[in-house]
Design an enzyme around this catalytic site. Structure first.
Site, mmCIF file in Angstrom:
data_model
loop_
_atom_site.group_PDB
_atom_site.id
_atom_site.type_symbol
_atom_site.label_atom_id
_atom_site.label_comp_id
_atom_site.label_asym_id
_atom_site.label_seq_id
_atom_site.Cartn_x
_atom_site.Cartn_y
_atom_site.Cartn_z
ATOM 1 N N GLU A 79 0.822 -1.204 0.000
ATOM 2 C CA GLU A 79 0.000 0.000 0.000
ATOM 3 C C GLU A 79 0.863 1.264 0.000
ATOM 4 O O GLU A 79 0.512 2.267 -0.624
ATOM 5 C CB GLU A 79 -0.940 -0.006 1.212
ATOM 6 C CG GLU A 79 -2.020 -1.067 1.184
ATOM 7 C CD GLU A 79 -1.501 -2.461 1.539
ATOM 8 O OE1 GLU A 79 -2.157 -3.440 1.182
ATOM 9 O OE2 GLU A 79 -0.422 -2.557 2.178
ATOM 10 N N ASN A 105 3.521 -8.719 -4.332
ATOM 11 C CA ASN A 105 3.376 -7.810 -5.468
ATOM 12 C C ASN A 105 3.787 -8.459 -6.795
ATOM 13 O O ASN A 105 4.970 -8.637 -7.074
ATOM 14 C CB ASN A 105 4.206 -6.550 -5.230
ATOM 15 C CG ASN A 105 3.807 -5.411 -6.126
ATOM 16 O OD1 ASN A 105 3.318 -5.611 -7.229
ATOM 17 N ND2 ASN A 105 4.018 -4.203 -5.654
#
Length: 459
Positions: free
Chosen positions: A73, A348
């Site tokens: 984030e 990710n």
């Protein structure tokens, strides 16, 4: 009908009081867990106080406050803040995280240009202290962090809230529905939601968010930009220390995945004896265990933390530092993304995709299912279900570099075509930034008896 409205009016505050009591009961255990972690890592002692709301005072009041729970984030927040600061160069920003790794990533990305702190536990008193020190004019929470005490206090102070790049799993929908009136009340104030997809928008509406305040803006993680400096550093490392060698990287690995990666590497080395594996454990607390594993197996390796570089006979380069994963993705030919062979949910996938690498992952990709599907549909992501299959796929890409490059290019193109979420989210935020600033403290006016009861229960 009137009776039903009265029932809803009474149920909401009652449920909130129960929530406050439960969080107060849980607080000593949460503090004990944080204190235990701090005993093993003294650098985390300041986090313990901040989790009670005693955060550093923001250098400038009326800031934009952005909350990004952890590393992924924080990385996504970089694109958003770059766009907003392009329009508002003097905008003061406070960035909060929950995890220490998120804080480290924030410092690496922003340095002193952003005021950083940790988000407190969701008790009324802690959130009051937090907001008194941060003094936001607008709050942006990335993905999904619904904290009733925080949301209520923001509402009392007249601070608008945006939930950006918001997503909800079906499991979360079921959990929030059980909370019923508590969640509906939390989302009823000045809350605007920028959902990742139409499905997420429907799910937010299902848990009580007003339909008129939900917009589909997309996933801002797809707007990821990797700094040219990181790319250049990775390519320079490859040129100087692994020129002519096939290189693959196992990024953000968890317990069990290092073992699988090492077994796969040993198998790949039967056809490519000079191959190099860059091994990147996810959590710093596991660095020592992975070093021990390498030594026990008799693997010749170099480690980043000691300044080492892979020599000709080293089959593994252990990246036991923080904040350098993108650099070493740029140094590789093939990427395996961890947290996927074990049921963590994956990390990710976009970093290797943006760099044009073919990507391997296990079947557990539910943390970013939309992105996994995007990359799998274009053929850039290959799902492997065992260490044997991982070894096979790594070997196949090493055998055919042209195919590997073509596979990676498809992923990069798919990401490029899916960008634009940051611009849509900025367009949603802009009118809120243009509002007259709210009063510096909590909203004036006497709280209701239910609010007084709930607030006095918090600590």
């Amino acid at each position: 009908m009137a009776a039903r409205r009265l029932s809803r009016h009474l149920i909401g505050p009652t449920v909130y009081v129960l929530y406050v009591l439960l969080t107060r009961l849980a607080l000593p255990f949460a503090l004990a867990a944080d204190a235990w972690k701090a005993l093993r890592n003294p650098e985390q002692w300041n986090r313990v106080a901040q989790r009670l709301g005693f955060v550093p005072v923001s250098p400038r009041a009326r800031c934009l406050w952005v909350h990004a729970v952890s590393v992924g984030e924080v990385q996504a927040a970089a694109s958003l803040l770059t766009a907003l600061r392009g329009r508002h160069p003097d905008l003061p920003v406070t960035l909060s995280t929950v995890t220490p790794t998120g804080a480290q990533r924030a410092r690496a990305l922003f340095g002193d240009s952003v005021h950083h702190c940790f988000l407190p536990f969701d008790t009324p008193a802690a959130m009051r202290r937090f907001l008194d020190r941060v003094q936001p004019r607008l709050a942006v929470i990335l993905e999904t962090e619904i904290w009733p005490a925080l949301y209520r206090e923001l509402g009392r102070r007249g601070v608008p809230l945006v939930i950006g790049s918001a997503r909800l799993s079906m499991r979360s929908v079921d959990r929030y529905r059980r909370a019923g009136a508590l969640i509906r009340e939390a989302l009823a104030d000045d809350v605007v939601i920028g959902a990742q997809s139409a499905v997420d928008a429907e799910r937010f509406h299902a848990i009580g968010a007003p339909a008129g305040r939900i917009h589909v803006t997309g996933n801002i993680k797809l707007d990821l930009q990797i700094p040219e400096a990181a790319i250049d550093a990775g390519r320079d490392f490859r040129r100087r220390h692994a020129a002519g060698r096939p290189v693959w990287i196992a990024g953000s690995t968890h317990e069990g995945e290092e073992d699988a990666a090492l077994a796969a590497h040993a198998a790949a080395c039967t056809r490519h004896p000079d191959a190099l594996l860059v091994l990147v454990p996810r959590h710093p607390k596991r660095f020592e265990a992975v070093r021990t594993m390498l030594q026990r197996r008799g693997v010749s390796y170099a480690q980043r933390s000691s300044g080492g570089v892979p020599a000709e006979g080293d089959g593994v380069f252990l990246l036991d530092t923080l904040g350098e994963l993108q650099t070493f993705y740029a140094a590789a030919d093939v990427a395996f993304v961890g947290g996927t062979l074990v049921p963590v949910g994956g990390h990710n996938l976009l970093e290797p995709a943006v760099l044009g690498l073919p990507i391997l992952a296990g079947p557990h990709t539910h943390n970013a299912q939309e992105i996994a599907e995007l990359l799998a549909d274009c053929g850039a992501l290959v799902i492997v279900r065992s260490r044997a299959e991982l070894a096979q796929r790594v070997g196949e890409f090493f055998d055919d570099p042209a195919r590997a490059a073509e596979t990676g290019a498809r992923g990069r193109a798919a990401v490029e075509q899916s960008r634009g979420a940051v611009d849509r989210l900025v367009a949603m935020i802009e009118p809120l930034l243009s509002r007259p600033a709210a009063a510096s403290g909590p909203a004036t006016g006497a709280p209701s008896s239910a609010e007084r009861s709930a607030t006095s229960s918090g600590s």
